[in-house]
Design a protein around this motif. Structure first.
Motif, PDB file in Angstrom:
ATOM      1  N   ARG A   1       0.824  -1.204   0.000  1.00 10.76           N
ATOM      2  CA  ARG A   1       0.000   0.000   0.000  1.00 10.76           C
ATOM      3  C   ARG A   1       0.864   1.262   0.000  1.00 10.76           C
ATOM      4  O   ARG A   1       0.587   2.230  -0.716  1.00 10.76           O
ATOM      5  CB  ARG A   1      -0.883  -0.033   1.252  1.00 10.76           C
ATOM      6  CG  ARG A   1      -1.977   0.978   1.299  1.00 10.76           C
ATOM      7  CD  ARG A   1      -2.989   0.592   2.377  1.00 10.76           C
ATOM      8  NE  ARG A   1      -3.669  -0.650   2.036  1.00 10.76           N
ATOM      9  CZ  ARG A   1      -4.874  -0.697   1.472  1.00 10.76           C
ATOM     10  NH1 ARG A   1      -5.518   0.408   1.216  1.00 10.76           N
ATOM     11  NH2 ARG A   1      -5.429  -1.851   1.174  1.00 10.76           N
ATOM     12  N   LEU A   2       1.930   1.242   0.779  1.00  6.12           N
ATOM     13  CA  LEU A   2       2.817   2.411   0.859  1.00  6.12           C
ATOM     14  C   LEU A   2       3.557   2.617  -0.451  1.00  6.12           C
ATOM     15  O   LEU A   2       3.791   3.756  -0.871  1.00  6.12           O
ATOM     16  CB  LEU A   2       3.817   2.241   2.015  1.00  6.12           C
ATOM     17  CG  LEU A   2       3.203   2.246   3.418  1.00  6.12           C
ATOM     18  CD1 LEU A   2       4.237   1.829   4.460  1.00  6.12           C
ATOM     19  CD2 LEU A   2       2.637   3.622   3.760  1.00  6.12           C
ATOM     20  N   LEU A   3       3.910   1.496  -1.118  1.00  4.59           N
ATOM     21  CA  LEU A   3       4.590   1.619  -2.413  1.00  4.59           C
ATOM     22  C   LEU A   3       3.660   2.276  -3.437  1.00  4.59           C
ATOM     23  O   LEU A   3       4.092   3.101  -4.248  1.00  4.59           O
ATOM     24  CB  LEU A   3       5.037   0.230  -2.905  1.00  4.59           C
ATOM     25  CG  LEU A   3       5.780   0.189  -4.244  1.00  4.59           C
ATOM     26  CD1 LEU A   3       7.057   1.030  -4.183  1.00  4.59           C
ATOM     27  CD2 LEU A   3       6.128  -1.254  -4.633  1.00  4.59           C
ATOM     28  N   ALA A   4       2.382   1.929  -3.364  1.00  6.96           N
ATOM     29  CA  ALA A   4       1.402   2.525  -4.291  1.00  6.96           C
ATOM     30  C   ALA A   4       1.313   4.039  -4.083  1.00  6.96           C
ATOM     31  O   ALA A   4       1.220   4.806  -5.044  1.00  6.96           O
ATOM     32  CB  ALA A   4       0.032   1.874  -4.090  1.00  6.96           C
ATOM     33  N   VAL A   5       1.359   4.463  -2.821  1.00  7.34           N
ATOM     34  CA  VAL A   5       1.313   5.898  -2.508  1.00  7.34           C
ATOM     35  C   VAL A   5       2.568   6.594  -3.046  1.00  7.34           C
ATOM     36  O   VAL A   5       2.487   7.646  -3.694  1.00  7.34           O
ATOM     37  CB  VAL A   5       1.194   6.121  -0.978  1.00  7.34           C
ATOM     38  CG1 VAL A   5       1.305   7.609  -0.636  1.00  7.34           C
ATOM     39  CG2 VAL A   5      -0.110   5.542  -0.460  1.00  7.34           C
ATOM     40  N   ALA A   6       3.730   5.996  -2.773  1.00  3.95           N
ATOM     41  CA  ALA A   6       5.001   6.575  -3.233  1.00  3.95           C
ATOM     42  C   ALA A   6       5.018   6.686  -4.753  1.00  3.95           C
ATOM     43  O   ALA A   6       5.445   7.698  -5.317  1.00  3.95           O
ATOM     44  CB  ALA A   6       6.174   5.721  -2.750  1.00  3.95           C
ATOM     45  N   ARG A   7       4.499   5.660  -5.434  1.00  6.51           N
ATOM     46  CA  ARG A   7       4.494   5.643  -6.894  1.00  6.51           C
ATOM     47  C   ARG A   7       3.642   6.786  -7.450  1.00  6.51           C
ATOM     48  O   ARG A   7       4.002   7.425  -8.425  1.00  6.51           O
ATOM     49  CB  ARG A   7       3.968   4.292  -7.377  1.00  6.51           C
ATOM     50  CG  ARG A   7       4.262   3.993  -8.840  1.00  6.51           C
ATOM     51  CD  ARG A   7       3.594   2.702  -9.282  1.00  6.51           C
ATOM     52  NE  ARG A   7       4.219   1.511  -8.741  1.00  6.51           N
ATOM     53  CZ  ARG A   7       3.581   0.583  -8.012  1.00  6.51           C
ATOM     54  NH1 ARG A   7       2.311   0.725  -7.714  1.00  6.51           N
ATOM     55  NH2 ARG A   7       4.217  -0.488  -7.574  1.00  6.51           N
ATOM     56  N   GLN A   8       2.503   7.028  -6.812  1.00  9.22           N
ATOM     57  CA  GLN A   8       1.650   8.141  -7.253  1.00  9.22           C
ATOM     58  C   GLN A   8       2.385   9.469  -7.157  1.00  9.22           C
ATOM     59  O   GLN A   8       2.290  10.310  -8.049  1.00  9.22           O
ATOM     60  CB  GLN A   8       0.399   8.235  -6.380  1.00  9.22           C
ATOM     61  CG  GLN A   8      -0.624   7.147  -6.643  1.00  9.22           C
ATOM     62  CD  GLN A   8      -1.840   7.291  -5.723  1.00  9.22           C
ATOM     63  OE1 GLN A   8      -2.006   8.295  -5.052  1.00  9.22           O
ATOM     64  NE2 GLN A   8      -2.676   6.275  -5.696  1.00  9.22           N
ATOM     65  N   ILE A   9       3.091   9.659  -6.069  1.00 12.79           N
ATOM     66  CA  ILE A   9       3.730  10.964  -5.834  1.00 12.79           C
ATOM     67  C   ILE A   9       4.947  11.161  -6.726  1.00 12.79           C
ATOM     68  O   ILE A   9       5.096  12.217  -7.343  1.00 12.79           O
ATOM     69  CB  ILE A   9       4.118  11.125  -4.348  1.00 12.79           C
ATOM     70  CG1 ILE A   9       2.858  11.135  -3.489  1.00 12.79           C
ATOM     71  CG2 ILE A   9       4.930  12.415  -4.132  1.00 12.79           C
ATOM     72  CD1 ILE A   9       3.113  11.101  -2.000  1.00 12.79           C
TER      73      ILE A   9
ATOM     74  N   GLY B   1       5.868   9.313  -9.412  1.00  7.65           N
ATOM     75  CA  GLY B   1       5.552   9.137 -10.826  1.00  7.65           C
ATOM     76  C   GLY B   1       6.356   8.093 -11.576  1.00  7.65           C
ATOM     77  O   GLY B   1       6.205   7.975 -12.783  1.00  7.65           O
ATOM     78  N   ASN B   2       7.210   7.353 -10.891  1.00  6.09           N
ATOM     79  CA  ASN B   2       7.883   6.235 -11.569  1.00  6.09           C
ATOM     80  C   ASN B   2       8.299   5.183 -10.544  1.00  6.09           C
ATOM     81  O   ASN B   2       8.385   5.454  -9.347  1.00  6.09           O
ATOM     82  CB  ASN B   2       9.084   6.702 -12.406  1.00  6.09           C
ATOM     83  CG  ASN B   2      10.257   7.123 -11.537  1.00  6.09           C
ATOM     84  OD1 ASN B   2      10.948   6.292 -10.961  1.00  6.09           O
ATOM     85  ND2 ASN B   2      10.450   8.431 -11.432  1.00  6.09           N
ATOM     86  N   GLU B   3       8.565   3.966 -11.067  1.00  7.24           N
ATOM     87  CA  GLU B   3       8.803   2.805 -10.221  1.00  7.24           C
ATOM     88  C   GLU B   3      10.110   2.915  -9.421  1.00  7.24           C
ATOM     89  O   GLU B   3      10.136   2.659  -8.220  1.00  7.24           O
ATOM     90  CB  GLU B   3       8.838   1.568 -11.134  1.00  7.24           C
ATOM     91  CG  GLU B   3       8.456   0.274 -10.484  1.00  7.24           C
ATOM     92  CD  GLU B   3       7.038   0.265  -9.936  1.00  7.24           C
ATOM     93  OE1 GLU B   3       6.129   0.849 -10.563  1.00  7.24           O
ATOM     94  OE2 GLU B   3       6.850  -0.309  -8.861  1.00  7.24           O
TER      95      GLU B   3
ATOM     96  N   ALA C   1      -0.573   7.338 -16.547  1.00  8.22           N
ATOM     97  CA  ALA C   1       0.596   7.859 -17.281  1.00  8.22           C
ATOM     98  C   ALA C   1       0.494   9.373 -17.455  1.00  8.22           C
ATOM     99  O   ALA C   1       1.492  10.097 -17.371  1.00  8.22           O
ATOM    100  CB  ALA C   1       0.713   7.169 -18.640  1.00  8.22           C
ATOM    101  N   ALA C   2      -0.728   9.861 -17.687  1.00  8.10           N
ATOM    102  CA  ALA C   2      -0.927  11.314 -17.841  1.00  8.10           C
ATOM    103  C   ALA C   2      -0.623  12.035 -16.531  1.00  8.10           C
ATOM    104  O   ALA C   2       0.003  13.102 -16.524  1.00  8.10           O
ATOM    105  CB  ALA C   2      -2.366  11.593 -18.291  1.00  8.10           C
TER     106      ALA C   2
END
Ligand SMILES: [Zn+2]
Lengths: 221, 94
Positions: A48-56, A58-60, A153-154
């Protein structure tokens, strides 16, 4: 630069969000220096935390680094965790801060110019180009996985300063005051950035989803 | 009599309009403009749909994927390189 740890006073202090017994036990083991407890923490909250970090970010790659920074920081600060908020809420805040730190430290790449995505106006105050009118067809599209991936992606293409506000306000649903504090900007500035971020994303999605007229033309032989 | 907004001014206020975070008289002025300006209505609709699309793109929180094993391994390795105790002993207060 030290990662900032949310002070206990900034964490919501509601009885409904106070720590659960199994969280309290995990915290006690972490505070005692139990290695296995840290791995449990990483596995239990990491997805869940990785998903949050990815949103902020913007890349893996940056998301992995931000998550790692955040969890190591959290472990170092675990003695200061007093259980007045849920562990998940506290970890969320630490990882958001680590993600914002990563944004500040990295070189800006492949950012779309924001100005290019904001509306243009004629001298009389009217829009220079009409908004394509989306209909129910667009509404149906946004639920499809292909569109959802393109929307993600946008969002990733938005400039860091704008994507971070959009993610924290509209996706993570933090309030304006909290986001202002996290970004060290004024609440008014948060509101301006959020509106511009939404406008810019709207332009990107209009290019993505097109207009019904264009779609209809495309369908013709 | 109140001055009418231009489309440019209306577009600047649309997030506030959606959140109803404007004084009542401002909301009335925006409503008056929207009643006669289909272009701004289209813009408002697309802005709302953009928000829905952003939320839909990251929706279904229950299907969050587990953390990939290589990421777990990297974090555990980083933890061994940076023992947790370095932050202690500073007598930090809350
Ligand atoms: Zn208008």
């Amino acid at each position: 630069m030290e990662l900032s740890i949310p002070a206990p006073s900034t964490v919501p202090d509601e009885t409904s969000s106070s720590i659960r017994p199994e969280e309290a036990e995990l915290v006690a083991r972490l505070q005692a220096g139990d290695d296995a407890a840290f791995e449990t923490l990483v596995r239990q909250y990491g997805g869940r935390l990785l998903a949050v970090a990815r949103q902020i970010v913007g890349n893996e790659t940056d998301a992995h680094d931000a998550l790692q920074d955040g969890l190591i920081t959290a472990l170092r600060a675990i003695d200061r965790f007093e259980g007045r908020s849920k562990l998940s809420t506290w970890l969320h805040r630490v990882v958001v801060n680590a993600s914002l730190m990563r944004l500040r430290s990295r070189r800006r790449i492949r950012e779309t110019s924001l100005d290019e995505l904001l509306p243009k106006f004629l001298a009389d105050g009217h829009q220079a180009a009409p908004t394509p009118s989306w209909s129910d067809s667009a509404l149906a599209l946004i639920e499809q996985e292909e569109t959802r991936a393109a929307v993600r992606a946008a969002i990733d293409r938005l400039p860091d300063d704008y994507r971070s506000v959009l993610v924290l306000r509209d996706l993570q649903e933090l309030d304006t005051a909290t986001v202002a504090e996290m970004l060290a900007i004024t609440p008014a500035n948060v509101k301006v950035r959020l509106h511009r971020a939404r406008q810019a994303l709207k332009t990107l999605l209009e290019r993505l989803l097109g207009s019904p007229e264009r779609a209809a033309r495309r369908d013709q032989p | 009599m109140m001055l009418h907004y231009t489309c440019q001014q209306v577009l600047d206020y649309l997030s506030d309009y959606l959140e109803r975070s404007l004084p009542a008289e401002e909301l009335v002025r925006l409503d008056e403009h929207l009643a006669v300006c289909p272009e701004c209505v289209d813009y408002l609709n697309n802005l709302q749909l953009t928000l829905s699309a952003a939320r839909a793109a990251y929706g279904e929180r229950e299907t969050i994927e587990p953390i990939p094993e290589p990421v777990v391994a990297a974090i555990l390795a980083a933890r061994r390189l940076a023992p947790p105790n370095v932050g202690r002993g500073k007598n930090e207060t809350n």
